[in-house]
Design a protein around this motif. Sequence first.
Motif, PDB file in Angstrom:
ATOM      1  N   GLY A  14       0.970  -1.149  -0.184  1.00  0.00           N
ATOM      2  CA  GLY A  14      -0.223  -0.251  -0.120  1.00  0.00           C
ATOM      3  C   GLY A  14       0.716   1.328  -0.083  1.00  0.00           C
ATOM      4  O   GLY A  14       1.464   1.555  -0.579  1.00  0.00           O
ATOM      5  N   PRO A  15       0.596   1.646   1.009  1.00  0.00           N
ATOM      6  CA  PRO A  15       1.107   3.548   1.244  1.00  0.00           C
ATOM      7  C   PRO A  15       2.898   3.331   1.336  1.00  0.00           C
ATOM      8  O   PRO A  15       3.743   4.443   0.657  1.00  0.00           O
ATOM      9  N   LEU A  16       3.501   2.750   1.791  1.00  0.00           N
ATOM     10  CA  LEU A  16       4.853   1.767   1.497  1.00  0.00           C
ATOM     11  C   LEU A  16       5.502   1.306   0.085  1.00  0.00           C
ATOM     12  O   LEU A  16       6.291   0.944   0.004  1.00  0.00           O
ATOM     13  N   GLY A  17       4.132   0.713  -1.321  1.00  0.00           N
ATOM     14  CA  GLY A  17       4.817   0.306  -1.960  1.00  0.00           C
ATOM     15  C   GLY A  17       5.078  -0.584  -2.262  1.00  0.00           C
ATOM     16  O   GLY A  17       4.763  -1.692  -1.451  1.00  0.00           O
ATOM     17  N   ILE A  18       5.338  -1.243  -3.370  1.00  0.00           N
ATOM     18  CA  ILE A  18       5.914  -2.544  -3.872  1.00  0.00           C
ATOM     19  C   ILE A  18       7.611  -3.225  -3.250  1.00  0.00           C
ATOM     20  O   ILE A  18       8.161  -2.608  -3.657  1.00  0.00           O
ATOM     21  N   LYS A  19       7.423  -4.035  -3.077  1.00  0.00           N
ATOM     22  CA  LYS A  19       9.057  -4.301  -2.073  1.00  0.00           C
ATOM     23  C   LYS A  19       9.048  -6.025  -2.915  1.00  0.00           C
ATOM     24  O   LYS A  19       8.602  -6.848  -3.247  1.00  0.00           O
ATOM     25  N   LYS A  20      10.016  -5.910  -3.086  1.00  0.00           N
ATOM     26  CA  LYS A  20      11.174  -7.578  -3.423  1.00  0.00           C
ATOM     27  C   LYS A  20      11.045  -8.263  -1.721  1.00  0.00           C
ATOM     28  O   LYS A  20      11.598  -7.675  -1.739  1.00  0.00           O
ATOM     29  N   SER A  21      11.284  -9.339  -2.483  1.00  0.00           N
ATOM     30  CA  SER A  21      11.774 -10.825  -1.330  1.00  0.00           C
ATOM     31  C   SER A  21      11.862 -11.596  -2.106  1.00  0.00           C
ATOM     32  O   SER A  21      11.363 -12.381  -2.999  1.00  0.00           O
ATOM     33  N   SER A  22      12.795 -12.758  -1.805  1.00  0.00           N
ATOM     34  CA  SER A  22      13.042 -14.114  -2.051  1.00  0.00           C
ATOM     35  C   SER A  22      12.653 -14.981  -0.838  1.00  0.00           C
ATOM     36  O   SER A  22      12.620 -14.729   0.350  1.00  0.00           O
ATOM     37  N   ALA A  23      11.497 -16.394  -0.773  1.00  0.00           N
ATOM     38  CA  ALA A  23      11.140 -16.903  -0.006  1.00  0.00           C
ATOM     39  C   ALA A  23      11.716 -18.436  -0.678  1.00  0.00           C
ATOM     40  O   ALA A  23      10.504 -18.621  -1.586  1.00  0.00           O
ATOM     41  N   GLN A  24      11.917 -18.778   0.639  1.00  0.00           N
ATOM     42  CA  GLN A  24      11.836 -20.236   0.110  1.00  0.00           C
ATOM     43  C   GLN A  24      10.908 -21.530   0.645  1.00  0.00           C
ATOM     44  O   GLN A  24      10.739 -22.222   1.505  1.00  0.00           O
ATOM     45  N   ILE A  25       9.667 -21.222  -0.007  1.00  0.00           N
ATOM     46  CA  ILE A  25       8.765 -21.736   0.025  1.00  0.00           C
ATOM     47  C   ILE A  25       8.027 -22.169  -1.011  1.00  0.00           C
ATOM     48  O   ILE A  25       6.363 -22.739  -1.310  1.00  0.00           O
ATOM     49  N   THR A  26       8.932 -22.655  -1.790  1.00  0.00           N
ATOM     50  CA  THR A  26       8.547 -23.950  -3.352  1.00  0.00           C
ATOM     51  C   THR A  26       7.935 -24.913  -2.411  1.00  0.00           C
ATOM     52  O   THR A  26       6.984 -25.352  -3.858  1.00  0.00           O
ATOM     53  N   THR A  27       8.375 -25.559  -1.188  1.00  0.00           N
ATOM     54  CA  THR A  27       7.816 -26.945  -1.386  1.00  0.00           C
ATOM     55  C   THR A  27       6.609 -27.210  -0.951  1.00  0.00           C
ATOM     56  O   THR A  27       5.155 -27.989  -1.347  1.00  0.00           O
ATOM     57  N   LEU A  28       5.826 -26.145  -0.482  1.00  0.00           N
ATOM     58  CA  LEU A  28       4.279 -26.034   0.030  1.00  0.00           C
ATOM     59  C   LEU A  28       3.689 -25.630  -0.581  1.00  0.00           C
ATOM     60  O   LEU A  28       1.868 -25.345  -1.102  1.00  0.00           O
ATOM     61  N   TYR A  29       3.975 -23.644  -1.753  1.00  0.00           N
ATOM     62  CA  TYR A  29       3.216 -23.199  -2.358  1.00  0.00           C
ATOM     63  C   TYR A  29       3.877 -23.280  -3.647  1.00  0.00           C
ATOM     64  O   TYR A  29       5.001 -23.342  -3.909  1.00  0.00           O
ATOM     65  N   SER A  30       2.634 -23.257  -4.564  1.00  0.00           N
ATOM     66  CA  SER A  30       2.862 -22.462  -6.339  1.00  0.00           C
ATOM     67  C   SER A  30       2.572 -21.224  -6.374  1.00  0.00           C
ATOM     68  O   SER A  30       2.340 -21.023  -5.328  1.00  0.00           O
ATOM     69  N   LYS A  31       3.115 -20.835  -7.264  1.00  0.00           N
ATOM     70  CA  LYS A  31       3.362 -19.891  -8.054  1.00  0.00           C
ATOM     71  C   LYS A  31       2.197 -19.168  -7.576  1.00  0.00           C
ATOM     72  O   LYS A  31       1.434 -17.846  -7.231  1.00  0.00           O
ATOM     73  N   GLU A  32       1.429 -20.196  -8.485  1.00  0.00           N
ATOM     74  CA  GLU A  32      -0.732 -19.378  -8.339  1.00  0.00           C
ATOM     75  C   GLU A  32      -1.295 -19.637  -7.146  1.00  0.00           C
ATOM     76  O   GLU A  32      -1.903 -18.147  -6.940  1.00  0.00           O
ATOM     77  N   GLU A  33      -0.762 -19.854  -6.554  1.00  0.00           N
ATOM     78  CA  GLU A  33      -1.687 -20.033  -5.220  1.00  0.00           C
ATOM     79  C   GLU A  33      -0.630 -18.411  -4.458  1.00  0.00           C
ATOM     80  O   GLU A  33      -1.225 -18.351  -3.815  1.00  0.00           O
ATOM     81  N   LEU A  34       0.230 -18.630  -4.493  1.00  0.00           N
ATOM     82  CA  LEU A  34       0.933 -17.231  -4.197  1.00  0.00           C
ATOM     83  C   LEU A  34      -0.242 -15.562  -4.368  1.00  0.00           C
ATOM     84  O   LEU A  34      -0.061 -15.339  -3.425  1.00  0.00           O
ATOM     85  N   LEU A  35      -0.400 -15.633  -5.437  1.00  0.00           N
ATOM     86  CA  LEU A  35      -0.677 -14.540  -5.714  1.00  0.00           C
ATOM     87  C   LEU A  35      -1.962 -14.197  -5.731  1.00  0.00           C
ATOM     88  O   LEU A  35      -2.836 -14.832  -5.194  1.00  0.00           O
TER      89      LEU A  35
END
Length: 111
Positions: free
Chosen positions: A41-62
């Motif tokens: 929101g007011p802080l803008g868009i931020k980037k991160s790297s996350a080791q969450i590939t075993t439980l979450y698909s890209k589609e589930e995260l969107l």
Amino acid sequence: MEKIMTFEGFSKVDLRVGTIVEVNDFPEARNPSYQILIDFGPLGIKKSSAQITTLYSKEELLDRQIVAVVNFAKKQIGKFMSECLVIGAVDNKDVYLLSPEVRVKNGSTVV
């Protein structure tokens, strides 16, 4: 308890809710990870790297809301600059993302 923190120390941690707006594979990472863009929101868009590939698909995260620390120093991970730290609960090696129970405004503080 292993480490004791004062309330003053904890108050320096800026935890916010954001919505994941983009997820990409991160093949250069040492461990399987995604590169994610999060709208705070007011802080803008931020980037991160996350080791969450075993439980979450890209589609589930969107469009999923998550909790992240937004006031860490930026961290270079290969050619990628991480700007925040996504928070999750670790069980063995699996990371379960923390998120609000109901949808809230992006940028909402976590106390």
